[in-house]
Design a protein around this motif. Structure first.
Motif, short mmCIF file in Angstrom:
data_model
loop_
_atom_site.label_atom_id
_atom_site.label_comp_id
_atom_site.label_asym_id
_atom_site.label_seq_id
_atom_site.Cartn_x
_atom_site.Cartn_y
_atom_site.Cartn_z
N ALA A 120 -9.07 -8.45 -2.31
CA ALA A 120 -8.99 -8.42 -0.84
C ALA A 120 -7.59 -8.87 -0.39
N GLU A 121 -7.05 -9.90 -1.05
CA GLU A 121 -5.69 -10.35 -0.73
C GLU A 121 -4.66 -9.27 -1.04
N LEU A 122 -4.85 -8.58 -2.15
CA LEU A 122 -3.93 -7.50 -2.52
C LEU A 122 -3.96 -6.38 -1.48
N LYS A 123 -5.15 -6.03 -1.02
CA LYS A 123 -5.28 -4.99 0.02
C LYS A 123 -4.55 -5.42 1.29
N THR A 124 -4.77 -6.66 1.69
CA THR A 124 -4.13 -7.18 2.90
C THR A 124 -2.61 -7.14 2.78
N ALA A 125 -2.10 -7.47 1.58
CA ALA A 125 -0.65 -7.49 1.36
C ALA A 125 -0.08 -6.10 1.13
N GLY A 126 -0.95 -5.11 0.98
CA GLY A 126 -0.49 -3.74 0.75
C GLY A 126 0.03 -3.49 -0.65
N ILE A 127 -0.46 -4.25 -1.62
CA ILE A 127 -0.04 -4.08 -3.01
C ILE A 127 -1.00 -3.13 -3.70
N PRO A 128 -0.49 -2.02 -4.25
CA PRO A 128 -1.38 -1.13 -4.99
C PRO A 128 -1.87 -1.80 -6.28
N TYR A 129 -3.12 -1.60 -6.61
CA TYR A 129 -3.68 -2.22 -7.81
C TYR A 129 -4.79 -1.36 -8.38
N GLN A 130 -5.10 -1.63 -9.64
CA GLN A 130 -6.28 -1.04 -10.25
C GLN A 130 -6.91 -2.10 -11.15
#
Length: 108
Positions: free
Chosen positions: A34-44
């Motif tokens: 959720a933090e990654l989404k908020t920060a706009g960091i692509p992840y898998q």
């Protein structure tokens, strides 16, 4: 997360769980993603089970664009490893990128 932001790189999360305990870390993982989404960091998220050390080596050997590996602590790396796989230095000789170890005290 900070390193991903600084170098503008996506993040691969290798989620290695003990067989039968796959659900154990999911609340923590959900909070982090959720933090990654908020920060706009692509992840898998890549889910595996077994010896964490071996899974890290197998994953990084198959993906040549991995810049470095971050792990929580050296003790967690031995989970579900066979006795013969327990030699940390021997397995890490096969790692093709830098290894970063963080602890709770570091404020990771």
């Amino acid at each position: 997360m900070n390193a991903s932001l600084r170098i503008q790189a996506g993040l691969d999360i290798l989620y290695v769980a003990s067989p039968g305990n796959e659900q154990e870390g999911e609340p923590l993982l959900a909070g982090f993603t959720a933090e990654l989404k908020t920060a706009g960091i692509p992840y898998q998220v890549i889910e595996r089970s077994g010896c964490m050390k071996q899974e890290i080596i197998d994953y990084t050997n198959g993906k040549h664009d991995v810049l470095f590996v971050v792990v929580e602590s050296p003790g967690s790396l031995d989970a579900d490893c066979k006795k013969k796989d327990g030699v940390l230095t021997e397995l890490w000789k096969n790692l093709k990128c830098p290894l970063v170890v963080v602890s709770d005290a570091a404020g990771a």
